[in-house]
Design a protein around this motif. Structure first.
Motif, mmCIF file in Angstrom:
data_model
loop_
_atom_site.group_PDB
_atom_site.id
_atom_site.type_symbol
_atom_site.label_atom_id
_atom_site.label_comp_id
_atom_site.label_asym_id
_atom_site.label_seq_id
_atom_site.Cartn_x
_atom_site.Cartn_y
_atom_site.Cartn_z
ATOM 1 N N TYR A 40 0.897 -1.212 -0.017
ATOM 2 C CA TYR A 40 0.001 -0.058 -0.112
ATOM 3 C C TYR A 40 0.957 1.265 -0.022
ATOM 4 O O TYR A 40 1.867 1.094 0.603
ATOM 5 N N THR A 42 1.411 5.614 -0.788
ATOM 6 C CA THR A 42 0.831 6.989 -0.750
ATOM 7 C C THR A 42 2.358 7.810 -1.365
ATOM 8 O O THR A 42 3.198 7.200 -1.377
ATOM 9 N N GLU A 57 -9.780 1.955 3.669
ATOM 10 C CA GLU A 57 -9.757 3.377 3.774
ATOM 11 C C GLU A 57 -10.625 4.214 4.453
ATOM 12 O O GLU A 57 -11.654 3.809 4.704
ATOM 13 N N GLN A 58 -10.104 5.383 4.374
ATOM 14 C CA GLN A 58 -11.102 6.481 5.186
ATOM 15 C C GLN A 58 -12.345 6.395 4.622
ATOM 16 O O GLN A 58 -13.349 6.538 5.519
ATOM 17 N N VAL A 71 -5.471 4.508 7.097
ATOM 18 C CA VAL A 71 -5.784 3.310 6.510
ATOM 19 C C VAL A 71 -5.771 2.102 7.657
ATOM 20 O O VAL A 71 -4.962 2.336 8.776
#
Length: 161
Positions: A40, A42, A57-58, A71
């Motif tokens: 994962y 970002t 996720e959010q 997360v």
């Protein structure tokens, strides 16, 4: 005043290899089998997690999940009392606070807010971020519960600013 974001890796187990991409070694020095892992990522961090775990996720969180949670990774193996999971949270902290200072502050808050708090272990750790940057912090394991009617839960946490 400038602020930094603190990333907290909260987990029930250390099944991931490096919160910030550094190496393929776990924090205990053992290497990960990356063939059985997904990544994962970002723009701010990456984390490897077991392929059979579920990512939330959010947008997928229920209303009782703290707003600073980025997360959540959950084991596919469900249990009535507990499901192994890893949460990553981000908190804004004042400029100049170190990862170690943030960790000590967060540990003190947990100690004061959890019932039956018991520290199991505390280890100083270093996470290589890139060729020029390494962060010093703590990996801590503790147990506690939010209320007297809940089960005692064991936590493992790593803190980075």
């Amino acid at each position: 005043m400038n602020n930094k974001i603190a990333i907290i890796c909260l987990s029930s187990i250390f099944a991931f290899s490096a919160c910030f991409g550094g190496s393929d070694e776990n924090s205990d020095g053992s290497s990960s089998d990356l063939g059985s892992m997904n990544q994962y990522a970002t723009s701010e961090f990456s984390i490897n997690f077991p392929k059979d775990w579920v990512v939330k996720e959010q947008a997928d969180f229920p209303s009782n999940v703290p707003v600073n949670t980025i997360v959540n990774f959950q084991s596919d193996l469900k249990n009535e009392r507990f499901t192994a999971n890893v949460n990553l949270s981000a908190t804004t902290v004042p400029e100049g606070i170190s990862s170690k200072d943030f960790a000590l502050s967060t540990i003190a808050k947990a100690k004061n807010s959890l019932l039956n708090y018991s520290e199991i272990s505390r280890e100083e750790i270093s996470q290589q971020i890139n060729d020029e940057l390494s962060l010093e912090s703590y990996k801590i394991q503790f147990s506690g519960k939010k209320s007297s009617i809940e089960n005692l839960v064991q936590f493992s946490q790593i803190y980075y600013v």
